[in-house]
Design an enzyme around this catalytic site. Structure first.
Site, PDB file in Angstrom:
ATOM      1  N   LYS A 265     -28.910  35.757  35.171  1.00 46.54           N
ATOM      2  CA  LYS A 265     -27.767  35.404  35.533  1.00 46.54           C
ATOM      3  C   LYS A 265     -26.764  36.601  35.982  1.00 46.54           C
ATOM      4  O   LYS A 265     -27.188  37.706  35.573  1.00 46.54           O
ATOM      5  CB  LYS A 265     -27.040  34.698  34.520  1.00 46.54           C
ATOM      6  CG  LYS A 265     -27.666  33.551  33.872  1.00 46.54           C
ATOM      7  CD  LYS A 265     -26.782  32.803  32.611  1.00 46.54           C
ATOM      8  CE  LYS A 265     -27.409  31.505  32.017  1.00 46.54           C
ATOM      9  NZ  LYS A 265     -27.315  30.476  33.199  1.00 46.54           N
ATOM     10  N   ARG A 339     -33.988  22.169  30.284  1.00 45.61           N
ATOM     11  CA  ARG A 339     -34.576  20.990  30.681  1.00 45.61           C
ATOM     12  C   ARG A 339     -36.062  21.241  30.163  1.00 45.61           C
ATOM     13  O   ARG A 339     -36.809  20.082  29.587  1.00 45.61           O
ATOM     14  CB  ARG A 339     -34.591  20.554  31.940  1.00 45.61           C
ATOM     15  CG  ARG A 339     -35.050  21.405  32.905  1.00 45.61           C
ATOM     16  CD  ARG A 339     -34.457  21.447  34.308  1.00 45.61           C
ATOM     17  NE  ARG A 339     -33.101  22.019  34.360  1.00 45.61           N
ATOM     18  CZ  ARG A 339     -32.461  21.815  35.408  1.00 45.61           C
ATOM     19  NH1 ARG A 339     -33.042  21.448  36.745  1.00 45.61           N
ATOM     20  NH2 ARG A 339     -31.202  22.283  35.512  1.00 45.61           N
TER      21      ARG A 339
END
Length: 488
Positions: A265, A339
């Protein structure tokens, strides 16, 4: 953990007003009509109360807001807050009124004069939720003082407010977990805090990496393989319903820190990725609430605890892993890790517990913040009845939630050239393709809701019932849902 402020309900006592220190709050209807205690305060302050209620400032106040009189003559208190609240106020307005009182709460506590207001219990609950503080200051602030509420029927209001105590504990537990820095709340520490809840009557089981490897949790383990913190799955069971009744399964994403992995990130804002375990925190808070209030329901809470770090052993973009279900996943972005954690835990929950319904929570995508901002969580579902009940519960508790589409047209975006599925569909419709990925790991006959709480778990400012920081969003909604749909 941080516990809610001490709060008791007493009968009205006019003689106790003048010497009371700390904060005084008087609940007043919009038209400014004063009851017995309000008239006593007005006499003590030589008409300051009626003058304030006749002012332009009072007229402009919204429901639940206050007009504060500092160091009023005739009273020992530091502040007299005149809180605007109609007798026909909504639950949300009453809780906001309580939160307004709590904003000025200090070490000397507060006296709230609610008299015969029908929403007195909700006022007290809002106060309890807002009176929360979390920090690591080297010089700790003095704790909040006790709160007393003067009401017409103390025993009746106390009984009405009693269930709120367990709920406040659950919300605070969730907030504490989300607010903790990642060097404190490691996967080991998180699991230990959950294990300690066996003292409340929960059955708690911790699956370590060796067990997860044997079971086939390869998607979850791939996320955490670059971290020194061991990956875990914690299973919490509350059996308060009929012994043979299928449970509700709550599943939470617990990424204790998310660097993004190899798909790292940007540095700006990465410090907030300590909150990427927010879904697991909500599940933990709900389970704590159920145990404390002895809920008449069967609920199992499962959380996948990992840390996503860019070590030399970390998973790479382009890797292909096999999930617990057996589907293969192409990892096109290591920052789409939540996920993958949920995929394995969702499948395990269905295989092991055959639940009546499944609800998962996750700080899953920035895309849901683009869509809904910080006021609403996104709700995705394969079952209109379950999602409708969930949305109704959220509305009842004043927690924003909004239904999102989940139609087959989005499925091609996560189709992989090399594997059964890929873990990211790209920028467009990112929250929806993430939900579509999860849907693949839900059996066709199982009612399911996915809640993306990325925008509501740690908003940039204070909320109606919480100071700046973690909100505990979802504990109240899910507890309400369980009460109305799943309790015996």
């Amino acid at each position: 953990m941080i516990h809610p402020v001490a709060l008791r309900f007493t009968a009205s006592d006019a003689e106790a007003l003048a010497p009371r220190e700390g904060r005084l709050a008087l609940i007043v209807p919009p038209e400014g009509k004063l009851g017995q205690m309000g008239r006593k305060l007005d006499r003590l302050t030589r008409g300051a109360v009626t003058r304030a209620l006749a002012s332009e400032g009072w007229g402009k106040l919204a429901a639940g807001d206050s007009l504060d009189l500092g160091f009023p003559g005739g009273l020992a208190c530091e502040t007299l807050a005149l809180v605007k609240l109609d007798r026909r106020a909504s639950v949300a307005e009453a809780r906001k009124a309580g939160a307004t009182v709590a904003k000025g709460l200090g070490e000397k506590g507060a006296l709230v004069i609610a008299e015969a207001h029908p929403r007195a219990a909700d006022i007290s609950f809002g106060l309890a939720l807002r009176a929360y503080r979390f920090d690591y200051l080297s010089e700790p602030k003095k704790p909040f003082g006790p709160v007393e509420m003067m009401v017409a029927s103390p025993e009746t209001v106390a009984a009405e407010a009693a269930p709120h105590a367990a709920l406040a504990e659950g919300v605070f537990f969730t907030r504490d977990l989300v607010n903790e820095p990642a060097n404190i709340l490691t996967t080991d520490d998180f699991a230990a805090r959950l294990a300690a809840m066996h003292e409340l009557g929960l059955e708690v089981e911790i699956l370590d990496e060796d067990e997860l490897e044997k079971l086939g949790f390869r998607a979850l383990l791939a996320v955490g393989q670059g971290s020194e913190s061991p990956s875990k799955v914690v299973v919490m069971r509350w059996q308060g319903g009929e012994p043979d009744a299928a449970p509700l399964a709550l599943v939470g994403k617990g990424v204790c820190f998310d660097s993004g992995g190899i798909s790292i990130k940007p540095a700006a804002g990465m410090e907030e990725m300590t909150m990427d375990m927010g879904g697991a925190a909500v599940v933990a808070g709900v389970m704590r609430t159920l145990a404390l209030r002895k809920a008449r329901a069967n609920v199992v809470g499962l959380v996948g605890l990992v840390e996503n770090m860019p070590d030399g052993r970390a998973q790479r973009p382009g890797d292909i892993v096999k999930s617990l279900k057996g589907d293969t996943i192409e990892v096109v972005n290591t920052d789409a890790e939540g996920r993958m954690v949920l995929a394995d835990v969702l499948w395990y929950a269905q295989e092991r517990f055959a639940p009546a319904a499944v609800i998962d929570l996750a700080t899953l995508t920035g895309a849901i913040i683009v869509a809904l901002g910080h006021d609403h969580a996104g709700i995705f579902s394969n079952d209109d009845k379950l999602s409708g009940d969930l949305l109704s519960a959220a509305k009842s508790e004043g927690e924003g939630a909004w239904p999102m589409p989940l139609t087959p047209g989005y499925d091609p975006l996560i189709k992989s050239r090399l594997a059964d599925i890929k873990n990211s569909g790209g920028r467009w419709g990112g929250a929806i393709t993430a939900a579509a990925f999860l849907k693949r790991f839900i059996k066709p006959d199982v009612p399911w809701c996915h809640i993306d709480i990325a925008g509501v778990a740690l908003p940039p400012g204070e909320s109606a019932l919480a100071p700046k920081g973690a909100t505990g969003w979802g504990v109240m909604t899910l507890d309400r849902l369980i009460r109305t749909r799943f309790e015996a």
